[in-house]
Design a protein around this motif. Sequence first.
Motif, PDB file in Angstrom:
ATOM      1  N   VAL A 242      -2.934  -6.285 -14.178  1.00  0.00           N
ATOM      2  CA  VAL A 242      -1.827  -5.768 -13.364  1.00  0.00           C
ATOM      3  C   VAL A 242      -2.358  -4.716 -12.384  1.00  0.00           C
ATOM      4  N   ARG A 243      -3.172  -3.813 -12.882  1.00  0.00           N
ATOM      5  CA  ARG A 243      -3.757  -2.770 -12.015  1.00  0.00           C
ATOM      6  C   ARG A 243      -4.545  -3.394 -10.865  1.00  0.00           C
ATOM      7  N   ASP A 244      -5.405  -4.358 -11.192  1.00  0.00           N
ATOM      8  CA  ASP A 244      -6.231  -4.995 -10.168  1.00  0.00           C
ATOM      9  C   ASP A 244      -5.385  -5.737  -9.144  1.00  0.00           C
TER      10      ASP A 244
ATOM     11  N   ASP B 112      -5.206  -4.813  -5.276  1.00  0.00           N
ATOM     12  CA  ASP B 112      -5.549  -5.844  -4.287  1.00  0.00           C
ATOM     13  C   ASP B 112      -4.454  -5.971  -3.241  1.00  0.00           C
ATOM     14  N   ARG B 113      -3.198  -5.943  -3.690  1.00  0.00           N
ATOM     15  CA  ARG B 113      -2.070  -6.037  -2.758  1.00  0.00           C
ATOM     16  C   ARG B 113      -2.031  -4.841  -1.817  1.00  0.00           C
ATOM     17  N   ALA B 114      -2.434  -3.679  -2.342  1.00  0.00           N
ATOM     18  CA  ALA B 114      -2.435  -2.466  -1.521  1.00  0.00           C
ATOM     19  C   ALA B 114      -3.639  -2.423  -0.585  1.00  0.00           C
ATOM     20  N   GLY B 115      -4.656  -3.216  -0.887  1.00  0.00           N
ATOM     21  CA  GLY B 115      -5.830  -3.245  -0.040  1.00  0.00           C
ATOM     22  C   GLY B 115      -6.859  -2.181  -0.351  1.00  0.00           C
ATOM     23  N   GLU B 116      -6.610  -1.387  -1.401  1.00  0.00           N
ATOM     24  CA  GLU B 116      -7.562  -0.360  -1.806  1.00  0.00           C
ATOM     25  C   GLU B 116      -7.249   0.072  -3.236  1.00  0.00           C
TER      26      GLU B 116
ATOM     27  N   ALA C 138       0.829  -1.206   0.000  1.00  0.00           N
ATOM     28  CA  ALA C 138       0.000   0.000   0.000  1.00  0.00           C
ATOM     29  C   ALA C 138       0.863   1.255   0.000  1.00  0.00           C
ATOM     30  N   ARG C 139       1.911   1.273   0.835  1.00  0.00           N
ATOM     31  CA  ARG C 139       2.802   2.432   0.901  1.00  0.00           C
ATOM     32  C   ARG C 139       3.508   2.661  -0.439  1.00  0.00           C
ATOM     33  N   THR C 140       3.996   1.574  -1.042  1.00  0.00           N
ATOM     34  CA  THR C 140       4.710   1.688  -2.318  1.00  0.00           C
ATOM     35  C   THR C 140       3.781   2.151  -3.432  1.00  0.00           C
ATOM     36  N   VAL C 141       2.590   1.595  -3.495  1.00  0.00           N
ATOM     37  CA  VAL C 141       1.624   1.980  -4.528  1.00  0.00           C
ATOM     38  C   VAL C 141       1.234   3.446  -4.365  1.00  0.00           C
TER      39      VAL C 141
END
Length: 93
Positions: free
Chosen positions: A39-41, A45-49, A8-11
């Motif tokens: 890729v976007r999804d 998803d990894r970022a949680g939002e 999430a922080r990196t995104v």
Amino acid sequence: MDDRDDAARTVRQFHEETPHAVSVSVTLSTHTREVLSAVRDDLNDRAGEPILDTNDVVRLALEGAARYHDRAPDDGSDVHALTAAVRDAVDDG
């Protein structure tokens, strides 16, 4: 801090630090749109939002190609020449 927090922080950082001043309309094949969406999804998803949009993914791909060029051996391949052009454009941008 777990992997989701790191993602999430990196995104968020990539989205905030990448210039969004210019938006370009591009015609993409269905396959390319599907790949970019996947890729976007996955990243969202990894970022949680939902943080990244498709433009972010395109910029990320270009940044990745530029960095690939810096690490890849110069074997005379077409990929190396193409990533050189991407690296030069990213460096000038």
